[in-house]
Write an enzyme that holds these catalytic residues in place. Sequence first.
Site, PDB file in Angstrom:
ATOM      1  CD  GLU A  47      68.099  59.068  10.455  1.00 38.71           C
ATOM      2  OE1 GLU A  47      68.131  58.602  11.513  1.00 38.71           O
ATOM      3  OE2 GLU A  47      68.913  60.149  10.329  1.00 38.71           O
ATOM      4  CG  ASP A  72      61.835  64.246  13.207  1.00 39.74           C
ATOM      5  OD1 ASP A  72      60.695  64.620  13.737  1.00 39.74           O
ATOM      6  OD2 ASP A  72      62.359  63.079  13.585  1.00 39.74           O
ATOM      7  CG  ASP A 121      55.156  56.709  17.944  1.00 44.98           C
ATOM      8  OD1 ASP A 121      55.008  55.605  18.213  1.00 44.98           O
ATOM      9  OD2 ASP A 121      54.621  57.673  18.159  1.00 44.98           O
ATOM     10  CG  ASP A 157      62.527  49.156  20.089  1.00 46.80           C
ATOM     11  OD1 ASP A 157      62.275  49.856  19.528  1.00 46.80           O
ATOM     12  OD2 ASP A 157      61.828  48.948  21.149  1.00 46.80           O
TER      13      ASP A 157
END
Length: 217
Positions: A47, A72, A121, A157
Amino acid sequence: MARSKLAKFKEIAESDLVLEAGKPLFENIKGKWHESYFQNDYPIILEIGCGKGDYTIGMANLFPNKNFIGVDIKGSRIWKGSCLAQEQGLTNVAFLRNFIELLPEQFAPGEISEIWITFPDPRPRKGEEKKRLTSTRFLDIYESLLKPSSLIHFKTDDLALFEFTLDLLKMREAKNLRYTFDLYASDLQQNTLGIQTTYEKRFLAEGQTIKYLQYTR
């Protein structure tokens, strides 16, 4: 009382679930994830920009015969994901704290079986295109680490980022490209495993549509 960032960093420094700079395994894990960390030969799924690891944790619960790694650079976010994995007793989960562009330092070509890019982002400013996690340089990195015919998934989104990514993949003649501008009105919804990230839930509550695509290396 909420833990401070320093307390969280101390905990992840001591956690076996988190690999980061300074830990011996961090420097020597490339090409050895199966034998040195998971101690099995199950497929490895990443991920990218995992945040709190919503997909990492969710998929690990759904597929005990696969291994999942959340990547991350934000230590406080990874702390949350590693705590959840530990609380749930998951043994098929790891978190890698590092910059995404440095993935080739921790993974060998063909070591990965699938990749999820979840709500990165969007980097909307002009001149930031190369920093987008779906830009050419990052796609090249992902594809270099994947086994042939492996899937890459992308959820967002952000319409501009989705169109940017879609146009790029079409230019690259991505194989088996499938996409939707409204996931929850699409039959592709089943491909996202019913998992929603923290950001996704927020965006849905605000009435935004979720965009999704997948393609094979």
